[in-house]
Design a protein around this motif. Structure first.
Motif, PDB file in Angstrom:
ATOM      1  N   ARG A  13     -32.465  13.404 -52.651  1.00 44.92           N
ATOM      2  CA  ARG A  13     -33.695  12.625 -52.865  1.00 44.92           C
ATOM      3  C   ARG A  13     -33.533  11.204 -52.345  1.00 44.92           C
ATOM      4  O   ARG A  13     -34.506  10.577 -51.911  1.00 44.92           O
ATOM      5  N   ARG A  36     -28.183  16.852 -47.111  1.00 44.82           N
ATOM      6  CA  ARG A  36     -27.830  18.110 -47.770  1.00 44.82           C
ATOM      7  C   ARG A  36     -27.231  19.090 -46.752  1.00 44.82           C
ATOM      8  O   ARG A  36     -26.217  19.736 -47.017  1.00 44.82           O
ATOM      9  N   GLY A  87     -31.137  25.595 -51.863  1.00 49.46           N
ATOM     10  CA  GLY A  87     -30.838  24.626 -52.912  1.00 49.46           C
ATOM     11  C   GLY A  87     -29.470  24.003 -52.763  1.00 49.46           C
ATOM     12  O   GLY A  87     -29.031  23.651 -51.667  1.00 49.46           O
ATOM     13  N   ASN A  88     -28.759  23.903 -53.892  1.00 50.15           N
ATOM     14  CA  ASN A  88     -27.517  23.136 -53.958  1.00 50.15           C
ATOM     15  C   ASN A  88     -26.288  24.022 -54.043  1.00 50.15           C
ATOM     16  O   ASN A  88     -25.275  23.612 -54.609  1.00 50.15           O
ATOM     17  N   GLU A 115     -28.793  17.569 -55.429  1.00 49.64           N
ATOM     18  CA  GLU A 115     -30.249  17.406 -55.491  1.00 49.64           C
ATOM     19  C   GLU A 115     -30.615  15.935 -55.647  1.00 49.64           C
ATOM     20  O   GLU A 115     -31.509  15.418 -54.963  1.00 49.64           O
TER      21      GLU A 115
END
Length: 708
Positions: A341, A348, A374-375, A337
């Motif tokens: 950014r 990602r 998400g991750n 995450e």
């Protein structure tokens, strides 16, 4: 080719011999589609020998007849080759079907008939074949031309496929897999057997020697209906081959099929119907095949993440439904995450794709990596020792770097695993729990099991995870302990509210500990339905004659967010044969004034079934006078924060009084919670409260100790 000429269906109309379909044309086209230009010499030699042997033609006659037979076909094949390119012979019968139908199915037969008509004016042929060149009947020529069109359109494939299998024996296996195996699938087997039986029975009746006007009048259309119905279930090659064989049988053994067709008009119409239906069948099979292909493509796209091209959660649900995933492993990239950014979202995606490639070397057959938002990535493992294997994967990944735009990225990995549940309804809670546990594992030993008992995970995770294990185990083992607290009116009559404790290995867990866990990990629906079922079992064992409420039971907010909650509750009451009037459903203000479609639908169904609805903790959240006007409920429970200081705080007393007055206008009953003193009791009754609940009226006691 001589064999095809022998088996070609014939008819005699007004003393003149006629081919209903000239099958040598089908063989010529099949050979050209398989061998291309290499088949020309063989076709010419064979035609010359057959023509000479059959009719003892002179050299000029033989050459003229052979030219009429071969030149139109070769010219049309050349035209198709020019239009479609070098691969004009591939992709039968689907690819560029319209071009082939036009040139090979119509132009070639019409040119052949035109050349024969021109040749008949300049060359004399034996009487037995002269009618094919010169005929006084226009309809005879039309029928003869239609017979060539029928041969080209309907019977080319019936020779093409056997010849290809002779040329390449392994093509037989390909054809078997493409035509027969899909038809024998479990979901099609009964239909296929019935379809073949119906077709065979109809053909036997139509080809039998027993002439019947009823059979010829009613069964002929059934043939077309049978094939139209078969298109959706059967492969296009199977349908077209079946149609070719059926048409040949009908034209050869035409006792009932052509009964009464004694003129060129009737034959012309019958052959025109065959041609029309064949073209429709070709295009319908193509359309259905394309639709099936598009359906498979859409299904694959629906099961694949568009960015990473990894299987998504729908694919995981499908795998679970097929019992192909014994273990679920959540692989978490803890600092992804932060890196995304800085480097952007495509970094990602690139990292997930790269990690998937790295994981493939450690996965066995049948194991897969799924995309999670998400991750995280989800890994399905089927082999033994998931803890050891997952630990090895995490350690190996932590020792590697991933390159992105000339930068080397170090990603920190942790993981958690659990035994998969084939019940798809438990998937989302399990994924949430795995995600939380994988996050906790980042500060521990990297890999944590979700399904192990406390002794297994001791020292590896936090107290919250311990509590999650206890709550899950209590729910799995039915460790729900029900207590009841009385809610009474001024005369001491009323009902009881169901309160819950959990029993895990002899340890009693109170609501303040397990309710947050249940809410966080989306176990509320499972918990609430278990509580309702346990309460109904007690009510069934302790029936009552009166038709008044005996218990109230709370539903958590997330429970009403599930679309099928109301149906489940109503089904439970039906199964246990307990009247709905015996139980009041308590919901929070958040649920009562929610705009959620699922919540509104569930509450509507519950009210329609006859349940009374009580609004718990009224006055602390969403309630106001405007919403109270539109409130659809039977009871409101004033929160204890307005009750505990009501004797000394005039503002609390005024609020309670106003709520009671408004409730009285709407014919609502009012319950006050946390009543602990006589002074509170007297004031609340004086203000208009109908029922009281608290330690003054009675402490919670086990449901088993309650007198029926």
């Amino acid at each position: 080719m001589p064999f095809s000429r022998v088996i070609a269906p014939r008819a005699v109309i007004e003393g003149q011999a006629l081919y209903l379909t000239w099958l040598p044309l089908s063989v010529m086209l099949a050979l050209l589609l398989i061998f291309g230009r290499h088949a020309i010499a063989g076709i010419c030699i064979t035609l010359a020998l057959v023509n000479y042997t059959e009719w003892q033609l002179s050299a000029l006659q033989n050459l003229t007849l052979m030219g009429c037979q071969v030149i139109p076909v070769l010219a049309c094949c050349a035209a198709v080759r020019l239009i479609l390119g070098r691969r004009w012979r591939y992709g039968l019968p689907d690819s560029r079907m319209g071009v082939r139908i036009f040139w090979l199915g119509f132009i070639a037969p019409c040119l052949m008939k035109l050349l024969m008509a021109l040749a008949g004016k300049y060359v004399t042929f034996p009487a037995e074949i002269s009618s094919f060149f010169i005929s006084d009947s226009v309809l005879y020529r039309i029928v003869d031309t239609l017979s060539l069109i029928v041969a080209s359109l309907m019977f080319t494939l019936i020779f093409y496929f056997p010849l290809r299998m002779i040329l390449t024996p392994r093509y037989a296996k390909t054809l078997w897999r493409a035509c027969i195996i899909p038809c024998m699938a479990a979901d099609k087997r009964c239909f296929v057997i019935g379809w073949i039986s119906t077709l065979a029975s109809t053909l036997i009746l139509l080809c039998s020697s027993h002439n019947s006007i009823l059979l010829s009048g009613y069964l002929v259309p059934i043939i077309f209906v049978i094939f139209t119905l078969g298109i959706r279930k059967l492969g296009h090659r199977f349908i077209l081959l079946s149609w070719s064989v059926s048409a040949w049988l009908l034209l050869t053994y035409n006792h009932n099929f052509l009964l009464g067709l004694k003129s060129e008009y009737s034959l012309s119409f019958a052959l025109s119907v065959f041609v029309s239906f064949t073209i429709c069948l070709l295009y319908m099979t193509r359309l259905f095949r394309k639709s099936e292909w598009a359906k498979r493509l859409w299904q694959e796209q629906a099961l694949t993440d568009p960015l990473t091209q990894l299987p998504n959660l729908r694919a995981l649900e499908q795998s679970l439904a097929q019992h192909q995933t014994p273990y679920l492993c959540c692989l978490r990239m803890n600092n992804l995450e932060f890196l995304s950014r800085h480097y952007g979202m495509m970094m990602r995606v690139h990292c997930k794709v790269t990690i998937n490639k790295l994981l493939q070397q450690w996965l066995q057959e049948g194991e897969c990596v799924f995309q999670l938002p998400g991750n995280e990535l989800l890994i399905s493992l089927t082999g033994p020792a998931p803890q050891a294997r997952l630990t090895h994967m995490v350690e190996s990944l932590n020792s590697r770097k991933i390159r992105w735009n000339h930068h080397w990225l170090e990603i920190d990995f942790s993981a958690a695993w659990a035994v998969a549940d084939s019940d798809i309804t438990n998937l989302q809670p399990t994924l949430g729990q795995l995600s939380y546990l994988a996050e906790q594992a980042s500060a521990a030993d990297r890999v944590l099991p979700l399904n192990g008992r406390q002794a297994v995970v001791s020292g590896q995770t936090s107290e919250r995870v311990f509590m999650l294990q206890k709550v899950k185990r209590a729910l799995d083992e039915g460790g729900v302990l029900l207590h009841a607290q009385p809610i009474v009116n001024a005369s001491g009559q009323g009902y009881h509210e169901i309160l819950t404790r959990l029993n895990c290995d002899g340890e009693i867990i109170t609501p303040d500990k397990f309710i947050p866990i249940i809410a966080q990990f989306n176990l509320s629906a499972r918990f609430d339905l278990l509580v309702v079922e346990t309460m109904l079992a007690w009510l069934q064992a302790h029936p009552a004659q009166q038709n008044t409420p005996r218990f109230s039971v709370n539903l958590m907010p997330m429970t009403l967010m599930r679309k099928d909650t109301a149906q489940h509750i109503i089904a439970l009451f039906t199964r246990y044969a307990v009247p709905v009037s015996h139980v009041i459903i308590e919901i929070t203000e958040e649920q009562a004034f929610s705009h959620s479609e699922a919540s509104i639908q569930n509450l509507t169904l519950l009210r329609a079934a006859g349940f009374s609805i009580a609004i718990d903790d009224f006055g602390t959240g969403y309630a106001n006078y405007e919403r109270l006007k539109s409130l659809q409920a039977s009871i409101i429970k004033i929160d204890g924060s307005f009750v505990k200081d009501i004797v000394t705080n005039s503002m609390d007393a005024m609020i309670v009084k106003s709520i009671c007055e408004l409730a009285r206008v709407k014919n609502l009953s009012v319950v006050a919670e946390f009543v602990e003193t006589e002074a509170q009791r007297e004031l609340l009754l004086r203000l208009g409260v109908d029922y009281l609940q608290g330690w003054l009226t009675g402490k919670p006691q086990p449901l088993a100790d309650l007198q029926a």
